[in-house]
Design a protein around this motif. Structure first.
Motif, PDB file in Angstrom:
ATOM      1  N   LEU A 153      -2.345 -30.850  -7.048  1.00 47.05           N
ATOM      2  CA  LEU A 153      -2.369 -32.019  -7.888  1.00 47.05           C
ATOM      3  C   LEU A 153      -1.168 -32.541  -8.112  1.00 47.05           C
ATOM      4  N   GLU A 154       0.000 -31.472  -8.340  1.00 43.58           N
ATOM      5  CA  GLU A 154       1.101 -31.991  -8.877  1.00 43.58           C
ATOM      6  C   GLU A 154       2.051 -32.529  -7.593  1.00 43.58           C
ATOM      7  N   ASN A 155       1.597 -32.250  -6.334  1.00 43.03           N
ATOM      8  CA  ASN A 155       2.121 -32.713  -5.051  1.00 43.03           C
ATOM      9  C   ASN A 155       3.501 -32.349  -5.168  1.00 43.03           C
ATOM     10  N   ARG A 156       4.006 -30.877  -5.302  1.00 43.47           N
ATOM     11  CA  ARG A 156       5.216 -30.705  -5.269  1.00 43.47           C
ATOM     12  C   ARG A 156       5.462 -30.825  -3.564  1.00 43.47           C
ATOM     13  N   PRO A 157       6.836 -30.739  -3.623  1.00 48.69           N
ATOM     14  CA  PRO A 157       7.142 -30.814  -2.021  1.00 48.69           C
ATOM     15  C   PRO A 157       7.221 -29.150  -1.455  1.00 48.69           C
ATOM     16  N   ILE A 158       7.059 -29.303  -0.197  1.00 52.21           N
ATOM     17  CA  ILE A 158       6.907 -28.074   0.474  1.00 52.21           C
ATOM     18  C   ILE A 158       8.370 -28.084   1.546  1.00 52.21           C
ATOM     19  N   GLU A 159       9.068 -27.250   1.131  1.00 54.93           N
ATOM     20  CA  GLU A 159      10.599 -27.381   1.859  1.00 54.93           C
ATOM     21  C   GLU A 159      10.634 -26.162   2.843  1.00 54.93           C
ATOM     22  N   THR A 160      11.543 -26.333   3.863  1.00 54.67           N
ATOM     23  CA  THR A 160      11.683 -25.147   4.808  1.00 54.67           C
ATOM     24  C   THR A 160      13.313 -25.150   4.893  1.00 54.67           C
ATOM     25  N   VAL A 161      14.024 -23.725   5.125  1.00 56.40           N
ATOM     26  CA  VAL A 161      15.375 -23.736   5.099  1.00 56.40           C
ATOM     27  C   VAL A 161      15.442 -22.267   6.017  1.00 56.40           C
ATOM     28  N   TRP A 162      16.518 -22.485   6.720  1.00 60.21           N
ATOM     29  CA  TRP A 162      16.801 -21.289   7.542  1.00 60.21           C
ATOM     30  C   TRP A 162      18.073 -20.720   6.759  1.00 60.21           C
ATOM     31  N   VAL A 163      18.002 -19.131   6.557  1.00 62.10           N
ATOM     32  CA  VAL A 163      18.900 -18.655   5.998  1.00 62.10           C
ATOM     33  C   VAL A 163      19.270 -17.283   6.869  1.00 62.10           C
ATOM     34  N   THR A 164      20.441 -16.581   6.527  1.00 59.81           N
ATOM     35  CA  THR A 164      20.699 -15.412   7.095  1.00 59.81           C
ATOM     36  C   THR A 164      20.339 -13.957   6.174  1.00 59.81           C
ATOM     37  N   GLU A 165      20.423 -13.039   6.585  1.00 60.51           N
ATOM     38  CA  GLU A 165      19.894 -11.951   5.746  1.00 60.51           C
ATOM     39  C   GLU A 165      20.842 -11.839   4.449  1.00 60.51           C
ATOM     40  N   LYS A 166      22.068 -12.041   4.670  1.00 60.90           N
ATOM     41  CA  LYS A 166      23.010 -12.234   3.369  1.00 60.90           C
ATOM     42  C   LYS A 166      22.464 -13.342   2.492  1.00 60.90           C
ATOM     43  N   GLU A 167      22.019 -14.502   2.935  1.00 58.75           N
ATOM     44  CA  GLU A 167      21.820 -15.459   2.064  1.00 58.75           C
ATOM     45  C   GLU A 167      20.448 -15.293   1.400  1.00 58.75           C
ATOM     46  N   LEU A 168      19.658 -14.433   1.736  1.00 58.51           N
ATOM     47  CA  LEU A 168      18.242 -14.030   1.130  1.00 58.51           C
ATOM     48  C   LEU A 168      18.366 -13.808  -0.505  1.00 58.51           C
ATOM     49  N   THR A 169      19.481 -12.882  -0.853  1.00 56.49           N
ATOM     50  CA  THR A 169      19.706 -12.618  -1.952  1.00 56.49           C
ATOM     51  C   THR A 169      19.736 -13.639  -3.255  1.00 56.49           C
ATOM     52  N   THR A 170      19.936 -14.991  -2.680  1.00 56.68           N
ATOM     53  CA  THR A 170      20.033 -16.377  -3.600  1.00 56.68           C
ATOM     54  C   THR A 170      18.571 -16.575  -3.852  1.00 56.68           C
ATOM     55  N   TYR A 171      17.552 -16.057  -3.228  1.00 55.97           N
ATOM     56  CA  TYR A 171      16.222 -16.770  -3.347  1.00 55.97           C
ATOM     57  C   TYR A 171      15.217 -15.699  -4.119  1.00 55.97           C
ATOM     58  N   GLN A 172      14.553 -15.956  -5.009  1.00 59.10           N
ATOM     59  CA  GLN A 172      13.547 -15.112  -5.508  1.00 59.10           C
ATOM     60  C   GLN A 172      12.149 -14.935  -4.682  1.00 59.10           C
ATOM     61  N   LEU A 173      12.310 -14.368  -3.505  1.00 58.29           N
ATOM     62  CA  LEU A 173      11.196 -13.873  -2.582  1.00 58.29           C
ATOM     63  C   LEU A 173       9.847 -13.504  -3.105  1.00 58.29           C
ATOM     64  N   ARG A 174       8.966 -13.727  -2.755  1.00 60.93           N
ATOM     65  CA  ARG A 174       7.579 -13.403  -3.237  1.00 60.93           C
ATOM     66  C   ARG A 174       7.530 -11.827  -2.605  1.00 60.93           C
ATOM     67  N   LYS A 175       7.764 -11.669  -1.466  1.00 65.47           N
ATOM     68  CA  LYS A 175       7.889 -10.287  -0.962  1.00 65.47           C
ATOM     69  C   LYS A 175       8.971 -10.232   0.061  1.00 65.47           C
ATOM     70  N   GLU A 176       9.314  -8.854   0.500  1.00 65.07           N
ATOM     71  CA  GLU A 176      10.497  -8.822   1.447  1.00 65.07           C
ATOM     72  C   GLU A 176      10.054  -9.457   2.850  1.00 65.07           C
ATOM     73  N   VAL A 177      10.996  -9.827   3.659  1.00 66.11           N
ATOM     74  CA  VAL A 177      10.886 -10.446   4.846  1.00 66.11           C
ATOM     75  C   VAL A 177      11.036  -9.222   5.898  1.00 66.11           C
ATOM     76  N   ALA A 178      10.157  -9.463   7.145  1.00 70.68           N
ATOM     77  CA  ALA A 178      10.341  -8.367   7.972  1.00 70.68           C
ATOM     78  C   ALA A 178      11.217  -8.477   9.391  1.00 70.68           C
ATOM     79  N   VAL A 179      11.597  -9.767   9.371  1.00 68.38           N
ATOM     80  CA  VAL A 179      12.431 -10.342  10.526  1.00 68.38           C
ATOM     81  C   VAL A 179      13.889 -10.367  10.282  1.00 68.38           C
ATOM     82  N   LEU A 180      14.687 -10.306  11.376  1.00 65.01           N
ATOM     83  CA  LEU A 180      16.150 -10.235  11.047  1.00 65.01           C
ATOM     84  C   LEU A 180      16.932 -11.510  11.771  1.00 65.01           C
ATOM     85  N   GLY A 181      18.013 -11.600  11.675  1.00 63.10           N
ATOM     86  CA  GLY A 181      18.755 -12.881  12.268  1.00 63.10           C
ATOM     87  C   GLY A 181      18.483 -14.034  11.372  1.00 63.10           C
TER      88      GLY A 181
END
Length: 392
Positions: A153-181
């Motif tokens: 109902l809040e109609n929040r945006p759903i955003e996408t962004v491409w990052v590198t493995e090093k850049e992952l640390t800047t996001y509070q991920l719900r779970k670890e990602v299994a892909v590389l590159g």
């Protein structure tokens, strides 16, 4: 990957692309590989898109190694050079609604109860997630559903962004990602940050609504079934139709249908109990009537009696008459059933009777020396079968 049209513009419905190559796979399916595509291939729990290329139906889409194959209905004679692709948008948008709803509901369970999703399936009717929790209460389900719908109902945006493995640390991920590159993140700001390769609408409001339908235990986890978007309306319409039909048959308003049905089921249980008692009394009466014949061979033919009823009559008689042999037959529609039992003072094995009469009715049976039972085809009348048993 990031240059693919379904990632560049998730709302793209039509596009033009060049044919890179065509082929036939090991299952003799014709396919086309394009210079780019808006058709999403099966993956990450989300089914493939369908649609057309130059009005030729695309029936499946798969990513094989580094290419995306568009499997076509029929041969490829109508496809050459630059082709025009058109998605089945109803199907695609439905998948986007369900997939985004899964992100939202999953994040709600993590936020409220620290319960992670360990499996996801987007089916043709319902969506399921398996959450890592031993059990879930109705209250927890209600809270998670309410939180999910609040985010929608809040109609929040759903955003996408491409990052590198090093850049992952800047996001509070719900779970670890299994892909590389290069890693694609799907983000609902201040709520959910998750690595995902699927398609989603551009805002939570486009999910429309989310409704949990039920739960079941699944390998130590809890599987939750739910629907989103247009599927909520389909589910509501179906349930409304069923409820209206039940209420009509009960001759009550829909809001009173559950109460009325409970009353009927309670009355039915009382009736079934009374009927069972009456049947038991009838069997005892019939057994006593046969006992009063005071013969060493008690024989009787019935119509539409169950095997259990025949066995009960036979046991009652041989218990009271140790010198008797009991032979019972029943015709049930186009089948014949029989029971043969003996009192403790009778020496003849009942297996002898079964061995002689089963071939006569193409039958099968089982038992022991004291009691045998069996059944077979209606190759003779029940009276004829009873006579054959007496002569065995």
């Amino acid at each position: 990957m990031k240059e693919l049209l379904y990632y560049q513009d998730v709302m793209l419905r039509e596009f033009d692309a060049s044919i890179v190559r065509t082929g036939i796979d090991e299952a003799n399916r014709y396919y086309v590989v394009l210079s780019n595509t808006a058709f999403y291939p099966t993956g990450g729990g989300q089914p493939h898109d369908t649609g057309t290329l130059n009005n030729v139906p695309v029936i499946d889409v798969e990513k094989i190694d580094d290419e995306i194959r568009h499997y076509m209905q029929g041969k490829l004679t109508a496809l050459d050079g630059v082709v025009h692709g058109k998605l089945d948008w109803t199907r695609r948008f439905d998948h986007m609604q369900q997939h985004a709803g899964q992100h939202i509901l999953t994040a709600a369970f993590v936020e409220l109860f620290s319960a992670q999703t360990v499996a996801f399936h987007l089916g043709s009717e319902h969506v399921t997630i398996d959450i890592a929790i031993d059990a879930v209460t109705e209250q927890q389900l209600a809270e998670a559903e309410a939180r999910a719908n609040a985010i929608i109902l809040e109609n929040r945006p759903i955003e996408t962004v491409w990052v590198t493995e090093k850049e992952l640390t800047t996001y509070q991920l719900r779970k670890e990602v299994a892909v590389l590159g290069d890693i694609r993140l799907v983000i609902i700001p201040d709520f959910d940050y998750n690595g995902c390769g699927g398609t989603h609408p551009t805002s939570t409001g486009q999910v429309s609504a989310l409704k949990i339908l039920g739960t079941e235990k699944m390998k130590g986890n809890v599987r939750i079934s739910f629907v989103c978007g247009q599927r909520v309306l389909h589910e509501l319409a179906m349930r409304k139709k069923v409820l209206a039909d039940v209420a009509r048959q009960l001759s009550v308003p829909e809001i009173e249908a559950a109460t009325a049905l409970t009353k009927i089921l309670t009355a039915q249980k009382h009736t079934e109990k009374a009927l069972a008692t009456a049947k038991e009394s009838l069997l005892q009466y019939e057994a006593q009537a046969l006992i009063e014949q005071n013969t060493t061979v008690v024989a009787a033919a019935f119509h539409q009696r169950t095997m259990q009823e025949l066995q009960k009559i036979a046991r009652t008689i041989v218990t009271q008459q140790a010198d008797s042999t009991v032979l019972l037959v029943s015709q049930n529609d186009s089948k014949l059933q029989f029971v043969a039992a003996k009192g403790k003072n009778v020496t003849q094995s009942m297996k002898v009777i079964a061995e002689k009469i089963l071939p006569l009715i193409n039958g099968k049976g089982g038992g022991n020396d004291q009691m045998i039972q069996g059944g077979g085809d209606y190759t003779m009348t029940k009276e004829q079968l009873l006579e054959a048993m007496q002569n065995a």
